[in-house]
Write a protein that holds these residues in place. Structure first.
Motif, short mmCIF file in Angstrom:
data_model
loop_
_atom_site.label_atom_id
_atom_site.label_comp_id
_atom_site.label_asym_id
_atom_site.label_seq_id
_atom_site.Cartn_x
_atom_site.Cartn_y
_atom_site.Cartn_z
N SER A 12 -12.77 19.11 -34.16
CA SER A 12 -12.11 20.34 -34.68
C SER A 12 -12.34 21.52 -33.55
N ALA A 13 -13.06 21.33 -32.63
CA ALA A 13 -12.93 22.44 -31.46
C ALA A 13 -12.36 22.26 -30.50
N LEU A 14 -11.41 23.28 -29.85
CA LEU A 14 -10.58 23.14 -28.67
C LEU A 14 -10.93 24.22 -27.78
N ARG A 15 -10.72 24.02 -26.65
CA ARG A 15 -10.84 25.10 -25.80
C ARG A 15 -9.57 26.16 -25.53
N SER A 16 -9.98 27.27 -25.09
CA SER A 16 -8.88 28.26 -25.05
C SER A 16 -8.36 27.98 -23.59
N PRO A 17 -7.15 27.94 -23.11
CA PRO A 17 -6.04 27.62 -23.97
C PRO A 17 -6.18 26.06 -24.27
N LEU A 18 -6.07 25.65 -25.41
CA LEU A 18 -6.06 24.26 -25.51
C LEU A 18 -7.16 23.58 -25.26
N GLN A 19 -8.25 24.08 -25.15
CA GLN A 19 -9.40 23.39 -24.48
C GLN A 19 -10.56 23.44 -25.39
N VAL A 20 -11.76 22.73 -25.17
CA VAL A 20 -12.93 22.54 -25.92
C VAL A 20 -13.56 23.86 -25.71
N ILE A 21 -13.93 24.41 -27.21
CA ILE A 21 -15.07 25.13 -27.01
C ILE A 21 -16.03 24.55 -27.88
N SER A 22 -17.33 24.39 -27.34
CA SER A 22 -18.38 23.72 -27.90
C SER A 22 -19.01 24.71 -29.09
N PHE A 23 -18.89 24.13 -30.35
CA PHE A 23 -19.29 25.06 -31.29
C PHE A 23 -20.77 24.57 -31.41
N LEU A 332 -25.27 24.00 -2.70
CA LEU A 332 -24.05 23.24 -3.26
C LEU A 332 -24.11 22.45 -4.40
N LYS A 333 -25.06 21.66 -4.26
CA LYS A 333 -25.56 20.51 -5.33
C LYS A 333 -25.86 21.41 -6.46
N ALA A 334 -26.50 22.74 -6.50
CA ALA A 334 -26.83 23.42 -7.74
C ALA A 334 -25.60 23.84 -8.40
N TYR A 335 -24.64 24.42 -7.40
CA TYR A 335 -23.29 24.98 -7.83
C TYR A 335 -22.66 23.90 -8.45
N SER A 336 -22.47 22.80 -8.06
CA SER A 336 -21.68 21.82 -8.70
C SER A 336 -22.15 21.44 -10.01
N LYS A 337 -23.22 21.80 -10.47
CA LYS A 337 -23.59 21.70 -11.99
C LYS A 337 -23.05 22.53 -12.79
N ILE A 338 -22.30 23.51 -12.36
CA ILE A 338 -21.81 24.55 -13.36
C ILE A 338 -20.72 24.06 -13.84
N PRO A 339 -20.30 24.43 -15.57
CA PRO A 339 -19.46 23.67 -16.40
C PRO A 339 -18.03 23.82 -15.35
N PRO A 340 -17.46 22.70 -15.26
CA PRO A 340 -16.17 22.77 -14.45
C PRO A 340 -14.99 23.67 -14.77
N ASN A 341 -14.84 23.63 -16.33
CA ASN A 341 -13.70 24.59 -16.38
C ASN A 341 -14.18 26.05 -16.50
N ALA A 342 -15.11 26.41 -16.70
CA ALA A 342 -15.54 27.79 -16.80
C ALA A 342 -15.59 28.20 -15.27
N GLY A 343 -15.77 27.43 -14.40
CA GLY A 343 -15.79 27.61 -13.02
C GLY A 343 -14.39 27.83 -12.36
N ARG A 344 -13.65 26.76 -13.02
CA ARG A 344 -12.25 26.91 -12.48
C ARG A 344 -11.43 28.17 -13.06
N ILE A 345 -11.76 28.16 -14.29
CA ILE A 345 -10.94 29.41 -14.88
C ILE A 345 -11.52 30.80 -14.53
N SER A 346 -12.84 30.84 -14.20
CA SER A 346 -13.27 32.18 -13.61
C SER A 346 -12.80 32.40 -12.12
N LYS A 347 -12.75 31.31 -11.38
CA LYS A 347 -11.91 31.55 -9.97
C LYS A 347 -10.65 31.95 -10.19
#
Ligand SMILES: CCCCCCCCCCCCC/C=C/C(=O)SCCNC(=O)CCNC(=O)[C@H](O)C(C)(C)COP(=O)(O)OP(=O)(O)OC[C@H]1O[C@@H](n2cnc3c(N)ncnc32)[C@H](O)[C@@H]1OP(=O)(O)O
Length: 392
Positions: A12-23, A332-347
């Motif tokens: 029942s959870a979807l991210r914005s836009p149309l994607q998963v938001i963790s409840f 860089l290995k530490a950076y690669s652990k960020i939530p991928p979609n949040a990283g992409r959307i923030s960029k």
């Protein structure tokens, strides 16, 4: 993905836009009304979904959400959300589209869908170890992907990683593939003592056709190459392992971080070559380092040390060469652990404010360069470069 689909993910959870938001504390429960056999299968499917390695994409998530609700609650029984309520409207539309589909059918379809997702995810993870690390690329552009990092390495050390026309194409393909793979960040670096000595000056001979044809195709290639960096959707990091010249320096203004060895230098000898700035540097460099410093580089060809480039904002951080690779790759290995979609959307939200401007700058820089490529100054400069070597 498993993380996103973990206990905190529920259909029942979807991210914005149309994607998963963790409840938080989203309770995964299955209707007591489900028949035992279906209930067990259904519960297993919900658990299986949490273990998926790859993100099944927004359309699939909407489908799963709708089937989940239909299986538990039957036809859509909630009021239609307002148009501005993007997330809930998309969820409502997907559920409502199932109409009067019987619960049992919805439950079976849900189980079938998760089973097919799990088997395709399992087969892709059965690629033999090491194989999925090596991706497309070539001898001169080596692409590897592991630990959430796709690395694009210029591998032409005998020519100081000078970029041939084919390498431009390969880097474009590698970036396009990286934008869609399951890595979180992408890295560009060089093999050998140089990061990159810029455009291979023999490109001007190797491109087919008469000068007009060369200028036209060279302009298209350059414009597409730079556009790839403007549009690249994920965090893009340069690991500058040594001296950098020309286009390998100018596109740094389009990266999200630039880490340099203290052996690196940054040189843009355009006017000495009868050329003019490219890589959007005529816009990004003044923005990054101020007009005076930008002109020193782009007009007068001042070569910067890594420390100077860092002080001027072109380089994010400088590391001692002796510990450069270890320190940077740990980071860089530490950076690669960020939530991928949040990283992409923030960029993207940072880049989107001036993407249009950057494309306009790129187009004008290419137009001016195409004129330069037909100038005496340019042709003499390229001939001088090679005649000097011929004498040696
Ligand atoms: C008509 C229009 C057609 C257009 C086609 C365009 C294609 C599309 C894209 C166009 C992009 C244009 C915008 C880009 C601009 C730039 O990048 S400008 C900068 C170009 N680069 C240079 O000017 C650097 C030239 N190289 C050097 O100055 C020196 O090599 C060095 C980097 C300072 C290193 O010197 P040193 O340590 O002494 O090593 P060398 O012996 O010189 O080099 C080793 C071998 O590598 C070869 N090489 C190095 N750099 C280049 C290069 N850029 N192009 C081609 N070859 C290069 C060098 O020749 C040596 O080769 P060998 O002699 O065979 O050993």
């Amino acid at each position: 993905m498993a993380k996103m689909l973990g206990a905190r993910w529920c259909p029942s959870a979807l991210r914005s836009p149309l994607q998963v938001i963790s409840f938080p504390a989203c309770q995964l429960h299955v209707s007591r009304r489900a028949k035992n056999a279906d209930q067990k299968e259904f519960e297993n499917a919900v658990t299986q979904l949490k273990l998926l390695k790859k993100d099944p994409g927004n359309e699939m998530k909407l489908k799963l959400y709708a089937l989940y609700k239909q299986a538990n609650e039957g036809p859509c029984n909630i009021p239609k959300p307002g148009v501005l309520n993007l997330i809930n409207k998309a969820k409502w539309d997907a559920w409502n589209a199932l109409g009067n589909l019987p619960k049992e059918t919805a439950r079976q379809n849900y189980v079938d869908l998760v089973t097919s997702l799990s088997s395709s995810s399992a087969s892709s993870s059965q690629v033999k170890p090491g194989a999925d690390k090596e991706q497309q690329g070539s001898e001169n552009v080596v692409v590897t992907s592991e630990d959430g990092i796709t690395k694009i390495m210029l591998n032409r050390p005998t020519k100081k990683n000078a970029i041939t026309t084919q390498m431009y194409q390969e880097i474009i393909l590698a970036l396009k593939a990286a934008s869609k793979d399951d890595s979180t960040i992408t890295v560009l670096t060089g093999n050998g003592d140089y990061y990159c000595s810029g455009n291979d000056l023999s490109n001007f001979n190797t491109l087919p056709g008469e000068i007009e044809e060369k200028v036209k195709s060279g302009g298209i290639l350059l414009r597409d190459f730079v556009a790839c960096f403007i549009d690249f959707p994920k965090p893009l990091i340069a690991v500058v392992n040594g001296p950098a010249v020309g286009i390998s320096v100018t596109i740094l203004g389009l990266f999200d971080a630039v880490y340099a060895s203290d052996k690196a230098t940054f040189h843009t000898p355009f006017t000495h070559l009868g050329q003019s700035p490219e890589g959007c540097s005529s816009y990004t460099f003044p923005k990054i380092m101020g007009l005076a410093k930008a002109k020193e580089m782009l007009i007068f060809g001042k070569k910067l040390t890594a420390g100077e480039a860092c002080a001027q904002g072109l380089v994010t951080e400088v590391f001692p060469d002796s510990t450069f690779q270890t320190e940077v790759w740990t980071r860089l290995k530490a950076y690669s652990k960020i939530p991928p979609n949040a990283g992409r959307i923030s960029k993207q939200i940072i880049r989107n404010w001036e993407k249009e401007k950057l494309h306009a700058v790129n187009a004008e820089e290419v137009r001016v360069l195409q004129e330069r490529w037909q100038s005496e100054e340019f042709l003499n400069a390229v001939m001088n470069f090679f005649s000097k070597r011929a004498k040696l």
